[in-house]
Design a protein around this motif. Structure first.
Motif, PDB file in Angstrom:
ATOM      1  N   PRO A 164     -68.707 -51.949 -50.517  1.00 43.95           N
ATOM      2  CA  PRO A 164     -68.878 -53.102 -49.623  1.00 43.95           C
ATOM      3  C   PRO A 164     -69.593 -53.077 -48.375  1.00 43.95           C
ATOM      4  O   PRO A 164     -69.848 -51.884 -47.805  1.00 43.95           O
ATOM      5  N   GLY A 165     -70.069 -54.199 -47.893  1.00 43.56           N
ATOM      6  CA  GLY A 165     -70.771 -54.129 -46.477  1.00 43.56           C
ATOM      7  C   GLY A 165     -71.969 -53.519 -46.557  1.00 43.56           C
ATOM      8  O   GLY A 165     -72.656 -53.516 -47.511  1.00 43.56           O
ATOM      9  N   GLU A 166     -72.575 -53.631 -44.957  1.00 47.20           N
ATOM     10  CA  GLU A 166     -73.843 -52.984 -44.900  1.00 47.20           C
ATOM     11  C   GLU A 166     -74.236 -51.565 -45.427  1.00 47.20           C
ATOM     12  O   GLU A 166     -75.476 -51.307 -45.767  1.00 47.20           O
ATOM     13  N   GLY A 167     -73.084 -50.869 -45.475  1.00 47.74           N
ATOM     14  CA  GLY A 167     -73.521 -49.418 -46.073  1.00 47.74           C
ATOM     15  C   GLY A 167     -73.555 -49.217 -47.753  1.00 47.74           C
ATOM     16  O   GLY A 167     -73.589 -48.093 -48.196  1.00 47.74           O
ATOM     17  N   SER A 168     -73.495 -50.297 -48.353  1.00 51.11           N
ATOM     18  CA  SER A 168     -73.674 -50.543 -49.913  1.00 51.11           C
ATOM     19  C   SER A 168     -74.976 -49.940 -50.410  1.00 51.11           C
ATOM     20  O   SER A 168     -76.085 -50.067 -49.398  1.00 51.11           O
ATOM     21  N   THR A 169     -75.005 -49.199 -51.233  1.00 50.71           N
ATOM     22  CA  THR A 169     -76.415 -48.759 -51.878  1.00 50.71           C
ATOM     23  C   THR A 169     -76.605 -49.425 -53.252  1.00 50.71           C
ATOM     24  O   THR A 169     -75.617 -49.851 -54.214  1.00 50.71           O
ATOM     25  N   PRO A 170     -77.715 -49.216 -53.958  1.00 49.13           N
ATOM     26  CA  PRO A 170     -78.031 -49.975 -55.107  1.00 49.13           C
ATOM     27  C   PRO A 170     -77.275 -49.073 -56.344  1.00 49.13           C
ATOM     28  O   PRO A 170     -76.898 -48.032 -56.269  1.00 49.13           O
ATOM     29  N   TYR A 171     -76.895 -49.938 -57.260  1.00 51.77           N
ATOM     30  CA  TYR A 171     -76.428 -49.125 -58.306  1.00 51.77           C
ATOM     31  C   TYR A 171     -77.195 -48.608 -59.093  1.00 51.77           C
ATOM     32  O   TYR A 171     -78.538 -48.582 -59.324  1.00 51.77           O
ATOM     33  N   GLU A 172     -76.476 -47.329 -59.642  1.00 56.83           N
ATOM     34  CA  GLU A 172     -77.750 -46.239 -60.384  1.00 56.83           C
ATOM     35  C   GLU A 172     -76.966 -46.029 -61.773  1.00 56.83           C
ATOM     36  O   GLU A 172     -75.632 -45.818 -61.704  1.00 56.83           O
ATOM     37  N   PHE A 173     -77.654 -46.028 -62.723  1.00 53.37           N
ATOM     38  CA  PHE A 173     -76.927 -45.282 -63.979  1.00 53.37           C
ATOM     39  C   PHE A 173     -77.631 -44.289 -64.556  1.00 53.37           C
ATOM     40  O   PHE A 173     -79.037 -44.270 -64.534  1.00 53.37           O
ATOM     41  N   ASN A 174     -76.959 -43.104 -64.830  1.00 55.51           N
ATOM     42  CA  ASN A 174     -77.649 -42.018 -65.432  1.00 55.51           C
ATOM     43  C   ASN A 174     -76.876 -41.328 -66.412  1.00 55.51           C
ATOM     44  O   ASN A 174     -75.662 -41.416 -66.537  1.00 55.51           O
ATOM     45  N   LEU A 175     -77.698 -40.819 -67.389  1.00 52.20           N
ATOM     46  CA  LEU A 175     -76.714 -39.893 -68.266  1.00 52.20           C
ATOM     47  C   LEU A 175     -76.383 -38.495 -68.051  1.00 52.20           C
ATOM     48  O   LEU A 175     -77.128 -37.866 -67.061  1.00 52.20           O
ATOM     49  N   ASP A 176     -75.390 -38.079 -68.151  1.00 56.35           N
ATOM     50  CA  ASP A 176     -74.672 -36.942 -67.891  1.00 56.35           C
ATOM     51  C   ASP A 176     -73.964 -36.241 -69.071  1.00 56.35           C
ATOM     52  O   ASP A 176     -73.781 -37.047 -70.055  1.00 56.35           O
ATOM     53  N   SER A 177     -73.709 -35.054 -69.025  1.00 54.99           N
ATOM     54  CA  SER A 177     -72.850 -34.463 -70.201  1.00 54.99           C
ATOM     55  C   SER A 177     -73.657 -34.460 -71.371  1.00 54.99           C
ATOM     56  O   SER A 177     -72.965 -34.673 -72.713  1.00 54.99           O
ATOM     57  N   ILE A 178     -74.860 -34.522 -71.628  1.00 58.18           N
ATOM     58  CA  ILE A 178     -75.683 -34.757 -72.876  1.00 58.18           C
ATOM     59  C   ILE A 178     -75.553 -33.577 -73.771  1.00 58.18           C
ATOM     60  O   ILE A 178     -75.557 -32.446 -73.480  1.00 58.18           O
ATOM     61  N   VAL A 179     -75.250 -34.039 -74.747  1.00 58.31           N
ATOM     62  CA  VAL A 179     -75.115 -33.049 -76.052  1.00 58.31           C
ATOM     63  C   VAL A 179     -76.339 -33.633 -77.030  1.00 58.31           C
ATOM     64  O   VAL A 179     -76.202 -34.509 -77.628  1.00 58.31           O
TER      65      VAL A 179
END
Length: 206
Positions: free
Chosen positions: A189-204
């Motif tokens: 919320p508010g002015e401190g918000s940052t853009p959403y990010e999506f990343n792959l993790d725990s990759i097998v």
């Protein structure tokens, strides 16, 4: 083989975000619709949502009266033909090889009547080509790549608009992946918000 995935919400906005996942038809010169393949709602912070990405497809056709043919399983490299049966019904049949090994071709082999061709993955529509006339092919090329982002007022199965496509534009390659987590971060919320990010993790890997 299905690719096993888990969406994990590690964003700062609680469970208010709606996340849309879709694919783009990569066949050259083939304008087709991208559909909201999966929409994830109300997944709280640190909660996860498991799902699978199948390598194969299911294909069906829809006529101008809204009638759907039975779905036919297809793999890359296959050609399907829409033909009439002696009883007057229409069905898709496997009929040789596609133009390329990384695509599925669907030929309208009827004497008359345009058809919409729909492609499904895991029982949900991922793409469609409308108004395929007799003698014309719909070509679908879906490499193991997902696009993902935050969207609003979109339902599973809806066509992806250009506005949604421009905002939900994170590309995740699943090439060579057996399982992975898709982690969402950012927001808030508010002015401190940052853009959403999506990343792959725990990759097998496969």
């Amino acid at each position: 083989m299905d690719i096993k995935l888990r969406f994990i919400n590690r964003s700062l906005d609680g469970n208010r975000s709606e996340v849309v996942i879709y694919q783009k038809n990569q066949a050259p010169n083939m304008a087709s619709l991208a559909m909201a393949w999966k929409v994830i709602r109300f997944c709280g912070r640190d909660c996860f949502h498991p799902f699978a990405y199948p390598v194969g497809f299911e294909v069906c056709v829809v006529d101008g009266y809204g009638n759907f043919s039975p779905r036919v399983r297809a793999e890359n490299g296959q050609l399907l033909k829409l033909q009439s049966t002696p009883s007057g019904s229409r069905r898709l049949v496997r009929s040789g090889a596609a133009s390329a090994s990384n695509e599925v071709d669907v030929l309208n082999d009827l004497d008359q009547g345009a058809m919409n061709v729909c492609v499904f993955k895991d029982g949900r529509m991922v793409g469609a080509k409308n108004a395929v006339v007799p003698g014309q092919k719909a070509v679908f090329q879906y490499p193991p790549v997902l696009w993902i982002g935050v969207a609003s007022q979109i339902a599973q199965g809806d066509a992806i608009s250009s506005a949604v496509m421009s905002s939900a534009d994170t590309e995740l390659s699943l090439l060579g992946v057996a399982s992975a987590d898709i982690v969402m971060s950012g927001g808030g919320p508010g002015e401190g918000s940052t853009p959403y990010e999506f990343n792959l993790d725990s990759i097998v890997r496969i």
